[in-house]
Design an enzyme around this catalytic site. Sequence first.
Site, PDB file in Angstrom:
ATOM      1  N   ASP A  20      -0.300   5.047   0.920  1.00 27.42           N
ATOM      2  CA  ASP A  20      -0.593   6.023   1.962  1.00 27.42           C
ATOM      3  C   ASP A  20      -0.549   5.383   3.344  1.00 27.42           C
ATOM      4  O   ASP A  20      -1.198   4.355   3.593  1.00 27.42           O
ATOM      5  CB  ASP A  20      -1.967   6.641   1.733  1.00 27.42           C
ATOM      6  CG  ASP A  20      -2.022   7.488   0.465  1.00 27.42           C
ATOM      7  OD1 ASP A  20      -0.989   7.596  -0.220  1.00 27.42           O
ATOM      8  OD2 ASP A  20      -3.098   8.020   0.158  1.00 27.42           O
ATOM      9  N   ASP A  25       0.858  -1.169   0.000  1.00 29.32           N
ATOM     10  CA  ASP A  25       0.000   0.000   0.000  1.00 29.32           C
ATOM     11  C   ASP A  25       0.902   1.229   0.000  1.00 29.32           C
ATOM     12  O   ASP A  25       2.087   1.130   0.340  1.00 29.32           O
ATOM     13  CB  ASP A  25      -0.887  -0.040   1.249  1.00 29.32           C
ATOM     14  CG  ASP A  25      -1.748   1.194   1.395  1.00 29.32           C
ATOM     15  OD1 ASP A  25      -2.327   1.644   0.390  1.00 29.32           O
ATOM     16  OD2 ASP A  25      -1.814   1.725   2.521  1.00 29.32           O
TER      17      ASP A  25
END
Length: 326
Positions: A126, A124
């Site tokens: 963020d 991922d």
Amino acid sequence: MESLNQVPLFSWLKEEQTLHFNPQTLAISRHLESDAPKSMAKYRCVYSNTHSETELALFIQACAQPISLAHIVRQNGLHCVELCVNTALDIAQFTQLSSIEALEVFVISETQAVLNRPGLLVMDMDSTAIEIECIDELAVMAGVGDAVAEVTERAMQGELDFEESLRARVAQLAGADQAIIQTLCDKLPLMPGLTEMVKELQSHGWRLVVASGGFTPFVGHLKQLLALDAAYANELVIENGLLTGQVTGEVVDAQFKADTVVRCANAWEIAPGQRLAIGDGANDIPMIEIADFGIAYYAKPKLEAAADVAINKLDLKVLPYLLQLV
């Protein structure tokens, strides 16, 4: 950072060649990482300071059963000791070990992914690869920060459908100058340990991918900066230099992230057991679950419950210590 020489136990482990730490009791022996006792329960203790080292040594020497230790070395500044015991630690022992300041403890299985064989890590972006949520930062720059941040948090907790929440948040950006995108790219804060982790995995032939519910300019920036193999995110619509408040193309949602693990593993012929994923929010759960080994990084409770392990004290330099060297 100081080496493993603060207490006699670790001085022996790193610097001496004798098989046993205490010849009188023969309770503590040593092994190489590539030759760990297969019949014993295996734990890795990763830590960052000498205070943790002292407490770890006290714990080891208080264990009332035979122990074998290994000094685990990786290409960064953390320390790691592998602890093998005949009988698995009970809940009280594991809790005591886990409570040591600035130390993380992980159970290592026989099927753990191998560092020095080709593998895949899907990350991922963020709050995992970078320290911020890009949509929230763009919203602040566009003057709608509070409204967007509230929706972001509910989506991260798994309370809202991701695509619906994404479109609702992006809609708030309508009319913002596209210059805010480059401004944010120029100061994108990488998560501590990211660069070291990426370089170490790449040195062993690993493929590294970002799959993000964020936006293409930011994953593209990371891809170029870190020489990643692929990067996927959502594309903002821009017209006449302004954001329209829309995204275009296929939305990178939870299912897209999970599909990325499978698609990339197949494309690069990654062997079973060598597919990893790491994230922090509910949107990462399918990706974490479909990977052979899922890692929660300072994660929301729902994701941590779904992951195989959780990193909650140290930084991303921990990840290579979770892998075996054979």
